[in-house]
Design an enzyme around this catalytic site. Structure first.
Site, PDB file in Angstrom:
ATOM      1  N   LEU B  61       0.810  -1.223   0.000  1.00  0.00           N
ATOM      2  CA  LEU B  61       0.000   0.000   0.000  1.00  0.00           C
ATOM      3  C   LEU B  61       0.848   1.280   0.000  1.00  0.00           C
ATOM      4  O   LEU B  61       0.382   2.352   0.362  1.00  0.00           O
ATOM      5  CB  LEU B  61      -0.976   0.000   1.177  1.00  0.00           C
ATOM      6  CG  LEU B  61      -1.997  -1.149   1.190  1.00  0.00           C
ATOM      7  CD1 LEU B  61      -3.079  -0.898   2.223  1.00  0.00           C
ATOM      8  CD2 LEU B  61      -2.642  -1.387  -0.175  1.00  0.00           C
ATOM      9  N   CYS B  62       2.098   1.167  -0.401  1.00  0.00           N
ATOM     10  CA  CYS B  62       2.985   2.331  -0.442  1.00  0.00           C
ATOM     11  C   CYS B  62       2.839   3.065  -1.788  1.00  0.00           C
ATOM     12  O   CYS B  62       2.743   2.427  -2.828  1.00  0.00           O
ATOM     13  CB  CYS B  62       4.436   1.886  -0.301  1.00  0.00           C
ATOM     14  SG  CYS B  62       5.080   2.155   1.322  1.00  0.00           S
ATOM     15  N   HIS B  63       2.863   4.398  -1.716  1.00  0.00           N
ATOM     16  CA  HIS B  63       2.826   5.188  -2.955  1.00  0.00           C
ATOM     17  C   HIS B  63       4.222   5.258  -3.571  1.00  0.00           C
ATOM     18  O   HIS B  63       5.223   5.221  -2.853  1.00  0.00           O
ATOM     19  CB  HIS B  63       2.367   6.617  -2.653  1.00  0.00           C
ATOM     20  CG  HIS B  63       0.973   6.693  -2.120  1.00  0.00           C
ATOM     21  ND1 HIS B  63       0.676   6.493  -0.781  1.00  0.00           N
ATOM     22  CD2 HIS B  63      -0.205   6.927  -2.739  1.00  0.00           C
ATOM     23  CE1 HIS B  63      -0.630   6.618  -0.606  1.00  0.00           C
ATOM     24  NE2 HIS B  63      -1.194   6.883  -1.776  1.00  0.00           N
ATOM     25  N   MET B  99       8.786   4.502   5.302  1.00  0.00           N
ATOM     26  CA  MET B  99       8.942   3.175   4.706  1.00  0.00           C
ATOM     27  C   MET B  99      10.156   3.124   3.785  1.00  0.00           C
ATOM     28  O   MET B  99      10.856   2.104   3.711  1.00  0.00           O
ATOM     29  CB  MET B  99       7.680   2.770   3.927  1.00  0.00           C
ATOM     30  CG  MET B  99       6.464   2.490   4.794  1.00  0.00           C
ATOM     31  SD  MET B  99       6.799   1.442   6.215  1.00  0.00           S
ATOM     32  CE  MET B  99       7.401  -0.027   5.406  1.00  0.00           C
ATOM     33  N   GLU B 100      10.409   4.232   3.108  1.00  0.00           N
ATOM     34  CA  GLU B 100      11.573   4.292   2.208  1.00  0.00           C
ATOM     35  C   GLU B 100      12.874   4.196   3.023  1.00  0.00           C
ATOM     36  O   GLU B 100      13.799   3.468   2.656  1.00  0.00           O
ATOM     37  CB  GLU B 100      11.535   5.595   1.393  1.00  0.00           C
ATOM     38  CG  GLU B 100      10.547   5.600   0.236  1.00  0.00           C
ATOM     39  CD  GLU B 100       9.081   5.580   0.648  1.00  0.00           C
ATOM     40  OE1 GLU B 100       8.774   5.877   1.818  1.00  0.00           O
ATOM     41  OE2 GLU B 100       8.232   5.251  -0.201  1.00  0.00           O
ATOM     42  N   ASP B 114      24.858 -10.523   2.048  1.00  0.00           N
ATOM     43  CA  ASP B 114      25.173 -11.233   0.804  1.00  0.00           C
ATOM     44  C   ASP B 114      26.659 -11.109   0.454  1.00  0.00           C
ATOM     45  O   ASP B 114      27.292 -12.077   0.042  1.00  0.00           O
ATOM     46  CB  ASP B 114      24.317 -10.668  -0.345  1.00  0.00           C
ATOM     47  CG  ASP B 114      24.617 -11.383  -1.657  1.00  0.00           C
ATOM     48  OD1 ASP B 114      24.503 -12.624  -1.677  1.00  0.00           O
ATOM     49  OD2 ASP B 114      24.976 -10.712  -2.641  1.00  0.00           O
TER      50      ASP B 114
END
Lengths: 150, 255
Positions: B61-63, B99-100, B114
């Site tokens: 639901l992130c823009h 969120m970013e 990694d």
């Protein structure tokens, strides 16, 4: 050194540390774990619970130091120590020590050593709650005796 | 997705952080640039920035946002054997960038894993969190320092909430703590004692001063009573200096 120490007020899982010790490796030959529980009898016949106090900062460092001593003395692959503080009811786990090694003898002895040193060196104090009232638990000479074996 | 069309455009900024724990020798190799996959930090930085830009593809639901700035920084911590990662995202827009920033930190940590996993599989990513955000309707957020504090000493029920603070002293002093049974017996939790008041500036001098003040404090001279200065076990001859933390406690009964 693969040593992790945790002190928390929340209850912890009986299997704490086990999966973590084995994660992503297949060279572990033995895991020995000790779990200490709250008994409903101790200095008083009817213990309804206990409250554990610690000395934040010093307790963590002491446990890490005990883990490091075990690491020097035996050939180990990992150590996990978790100890609860705060209020606990009979049957609750208080402490769990898990030791991984290639061969069982190292893990058995190191786990025994860590518990002996934890009981006589790490700053934790138990206060038992019983029908007759609250009292601080006395140290045991037998624990001191046990710690001199190493 | 939430309709943000009617929201005012404001300047928004978010900072997130996390860390990856590793074996000391892995950190060594990383510091020396001796890992097989090449420049670990530069790769993880690019990965973090790329991830921030593509957050909307990962989180349902992130823009999609046109970020005006993304930075990803690393701090190599040999003492704790880990790499601290922090990310800052900024834009002027109608929705926040927490969120970013969190995605940038997460993917930077994953890339570190990694790049180093050939030599260390026991690495652990932890403590990924939002540190602060500025702008927007919900207002500013700053993670409180209390999140980092050690938990308080747990006390028995009969002493619940009782913390006595000793008189403050002027000039150089030591902070004295009494733990567990001793605290309850003495009725003191913390005291401040002026160093000048001590006949000898050591633990024996402190015990003598306290015993002269109150008969109760004689228990400190009991062989069973233990003493730590700055959280290290000591005996009576340990020297005391300004601002030392001196703790007296009974024999331990854990486990």
């Amino acid at each position: 050194m693969n040593i992790a120490v945790c002190i928390q007020t929340q209850a912890f899982d009986m299997a704490y540390g086990y999966e973590d010790l084995l994660e992503n490796r297949s060279d572990v030959g033995a895991v020995v774990s000790f779990t200490g529980l709250v008994r409903d009898f101790n200095e008083s016949p009817e213990v309804t619970g206990l409250t554990l106090e610690h000395y934040p900062g010093m307790t963590e460092r002491t446990l890490e130091d005990i883990g490091q001593q075990a690491w020097q003395r035996w050939s180990l692959q990992g150590i996990r120590i978790i100890h609860r503080v705060g209020y606990m009811a009979p049957g609750d786990p208080i402490v769990r020590v898990s030791v991984a090694s290639a061969h069982r003898r190292d893990a058995f002895e190191a786990c025994d050593f860590i518990m002996d040193f934890l009981k006589t060196r790490a700053p934790f104090w138990k206060k038992e709650h019983a029908r007759e009232g609250d009292y601080w638990v006395k140290e045991r000479a037998s624990d001191q005796q046990d710690a001199t074996r190493w | 997705m939430v309709d943000v069309g009617a929201k005012q455009s404001t300047r928004r900024e978010a900072v997130a952080s996390g860390r990856i724990m590793m074996q000391p020798q892995t950190l060594h190799l990383l510091t020396d640039g001796a890992l097989p996959k090449g420049d670990v930090i530069a790769t993880a930085r690019i990965a973090g920035i790329q991830a921030a830009k593509r957050t909307h593809e990962l989180i349902p639901l992130c823009h999609a946002l046109a970020l005006s700035k993304v930075t990803v920084d690393f701090e190599l911590d040999t003492q704790n054997s880990c790499v601290h990662v922090s990310a800052m995202c900024r834009l002027t827009g109608q929705t926040g960038v927490e969120m970013e920033a969190l995605t940038a930190v997460s993917v930077a940590c994953l890339t570190l894993y990694d790049m180093c996993k050939a030599v260390d599989k026991s690495m652990r990513i932890e403590g990924v969190q939002l540190d602060s955000k500025v702008g927007g309707k919900s207002g500013d957020y700053q993670r409180g320092s209390y999140d980092l504090e050690v938990p308080p000493i747990v006390t028995g029920e009969s002493a619940a909430g009782e913390v006595q603070l000793g008189e403050r002293c002027v000039g150089e002093c030591v902070r004295v703590k009494f733990l567990a049974e001793l605290r309850e017996r003495l009725g003191h939790s913390d005291l401040s004692i002026a160093l000048d008041a001590l006949e000898t500036k050591d633990v024996a001098g402190l015990k003598a001063l306290l015993a002269a003040r109150e008969d109760n404090f004689d228990v400190l001279r009991d062989q069973r009573t233990l003493c730590a200065v700055n959280q290290v076990m000591v005996n009576d001859s340990a020297r005391l200096t300004d601002n030392d933390e001196v703790a007296f406690f009974p024999p331990v009964t854990g486990g």
